[in-house]
Scaffold this motif. Structure first.
Motif, short mmCIF file in Angstrom:
data_model
loop_
_atom_site.label_atom_id
_atom_site.label_comp_id
_atom_site.label_asym_id
_atom_site.label_seq_id
_atom_site.Cartn_x
_atom_site.Cartn_y
_atom_site.Cartn_z
N ASP A 102 0.84 -1.20 0.00
CA ASP A 102 0.00 0.00 0.00
C ASP A 102 0.88 1.25 0.00
O ASP A 102 1.73 1.41 0.88
CB ASP A 102 -0.87 -0.02 1.27
CG ASP A 102 -1.98 1.01 1.23
OD1 ASP A 102 -1.80 2.04 0.55
OD2 ASP A 102 -3.01 0.78 1.87
N PRO A 103 0.69 2.14 -1.00
CA PRO A 103 1.52 3.35 -1.03
C PRO A 103 1.19 4.34 0.10
O PRO A 103 1.94 5.30 0.32
CB PRO A 103 1.21 3.97 -2.40
CG PRO A 103 -0.11 3.42 -2.79
CD PRO A 103 -0.23 2.05 -2.15
N MET A 104 0.09 4.13 0.78
CA MET A 104 -0.31 4.97 1.92
C MET A 104 -0.47 6.45 1.52
O MET A 104 -0.04 7.36 2.23
CB MET A 104 0.71 4.85 3.06
CG MET A 104 0.91 3.43 3.56
SD MET A 104 -0.58 2.74 4.31
CE MET A 104 -0.57 3.54 5.89
N LEU A 105 -1.11 6.65 0.37
CA LEU A 105 -1.36 8.01 -0.11
C LEU A 105 -2.85 8.31 -0.01
O LEU A 105 -3.67 7.38 -0.12
CB LEU A 105 -0.91 8.14 -1.56
CG LEU A 105 0.60 8.07 -1.80
CD1 LEU A 105 0.89 7.91 -3.29
CD2 LEU A 105 1.29 9.31 -1.25
N ASP A 124 3.74 -7.80 -4.34
CA ASP A 124 2.48 -8.08 -5.03
C ASP A 124 2.13 -6.85 -5.87
O ASP A 124 1.32 -6.01 -5.49
CB ASP A 124 1.37 -8.40 -4.01
CG ASP A 124 0.06 -8.81 -4.71
OD1 ASP A 124 -0.04 -8.65 -5.95
OD2 ASP A 124 -0.85 -9.27 -4.01
N GLY A 125 2.76 -6.78 -7.04
CA GLY A 125 2.62 -5.60 -7.90
C GLY A 125 1.19 -5.29 -8.29
O GLY A 125 0.75 -4.14 -8.17
N PRO A 126 0.40 -6.29 -8.76
CA PRO A 126 -0.96 -5.98 -9.19
C PRO A 126 -1.81 -5.36 -8.07
O PRO A 126 -2.52 -4.38 -8.29
CB PRO A 126 -1.51 -7.34 -9.64
CG PRO A 126 -0.28 -8.08 -10.09
CD PRO A 126 0.80 -7.67 -9.15
N GLN A 130 -3.39 -1.52 -8.04
CA GLN A 130 -4.82 -1.25 -7.79
C GLN A 130 -4.96 -0.12 -6.76
O GLN A 130 -5.74 0.82 -6.95
CB GLN A 130 -5.52 -2.50 -7.22
CG GLN A 130 -5.72 -3.62 -8.21
CD GLN A 130 -6.93 -3.41 -9.12
OE1 GLN A 130 -7.77 -2.54 -8.86
NE2 GLN A 130 -6.98 -4.15 -10.21
N ARG A 131 -4.18 -0.22 -5.69
CA ARG A 131 -4.28 0.81 -4.63
C ARG A 131 -3.74 2.15 -5.13
O ARG A 131 -4.31 3.19 -4.86
CB ARG A 131 -3.51 0.37 -3.39
CG ARG A 131 -4.13 -0.82 -2.71
CD ARG A 131 -3.82 -0.85 -1.21
NE ARG A 131 -4.63 -1.88 -0.59
CZ ARG A 131 -4.24 -3.14 -0.44
NH1 ARG A 131 -3.05 -3.52 -0.85
NH2 ARG A 131 -5.03 -4.02 0.11
#
Ligand SMILES: C[S@@+](CC[C@H](N)C(=O)[O-])C[C@H]1O[C@@H](n2cnc3c(N)ncnc32)[C@H](O)[C@@H]1O
Length: 202
Positions: A102-105, A124-126, A130-131
């Protein structure tokens, strides 16, 4: 060979960061041309995802100017500490300690998210894309520069690289449409995808 951290970084992180920031990198990384083709406007909000110590972060910060913002996103605390030291008071950069998945943006916050040599490190790139796609504003772009899927004089072994077509497919499944592919980098691909301007059901 010593084990890598779970973020794909080798144990001698300081040496790696020096290499990432080397001025000679410009010969093949062509950062000025990368920035030029991205055509960032002053005041834009950009995420440098997998920023490392900030080779692109500082350049992005200059491009968007004092009214813009750059989120420097990385799950490795040590690289963000190094980045903050380099910023020298640049007030428009926010370091973000992200999670593996999770990029946490904030949602719909970014005009552009840029991955440079980072996507192939994401476990887990995909799921991550998505996030990340949800963090783009409607019409916002996701740009990825990563190692070409062939042997090159530098870069990781082929088995750790992700073909650009695969990245584009993952982006499509996250609701992003490819809008550009730039061919001027000698060892890397450079693709740009866009989130639809009106987004239903996301
Ligand atoms: C090879 S470095 C590239 C750094 C920088 N983008 C550059 O071009 O100099 C890859 C970076 O991706 C980060 N990374 C690894 N897994 C990640 C994840 N799940 N999300 C975001 N960044 C990640 C690593 O910690 C590392 O700083």
């Amino acid at each position: 060979m010593a084990a890598r951290s779970r973020h794909g970084n080798p144990p001698e992180l300081r040496r790696l960061m020096r290499r990432q920031l080397a001025t000679t990198r410009a010969r093949w990384q062509r950062p000025d041309r990368v920035l030029r083709v991205l055509r960032l406007r002053r005041g834009a909000v950009v995420a440098d995802v997998g920023s490392g110590p900030g080779y692109f972060t500082t350049r992005l910060a200059r491009a968007v100017g004092p009214r813009g913002r750059v989120y420097a996103v990385d799950p490795e605390p040590e690289v963000l500490t190094a980045l903050v030291k380099r910023l020298d008071g640049a007030g428009n950069v926010t370091p973000v300690l992200s999670r593996d998945d999770d990029p946490m943006l904030p949602p719909a916050s970014c005009d552009l998210a840029l991955f440079v040599n980072a996507y192939h490190h994401v476990a887990d790139g995909p799921a991550f894309v998505q996030r990340l796609a949800r963090c783009l504003k409607p019409g916002g772009r996701l740009a990825a520069i990563d190692w070409a899927y062939r042997e090159t004089p530098m870069g990781p072994p082929l088995r750790r690289r992700i073909p650009p077509e695969k990245f584009v497919g993952i982006g499509r499944r996250a609701g992003l449409v490819p809008v550009a592919r730039h061919e001027f980098l000698p060892y890397q691909y450079f693709v740009v995808l866009r989130r639809a301007r009106s987004v239903r059901g996301r």
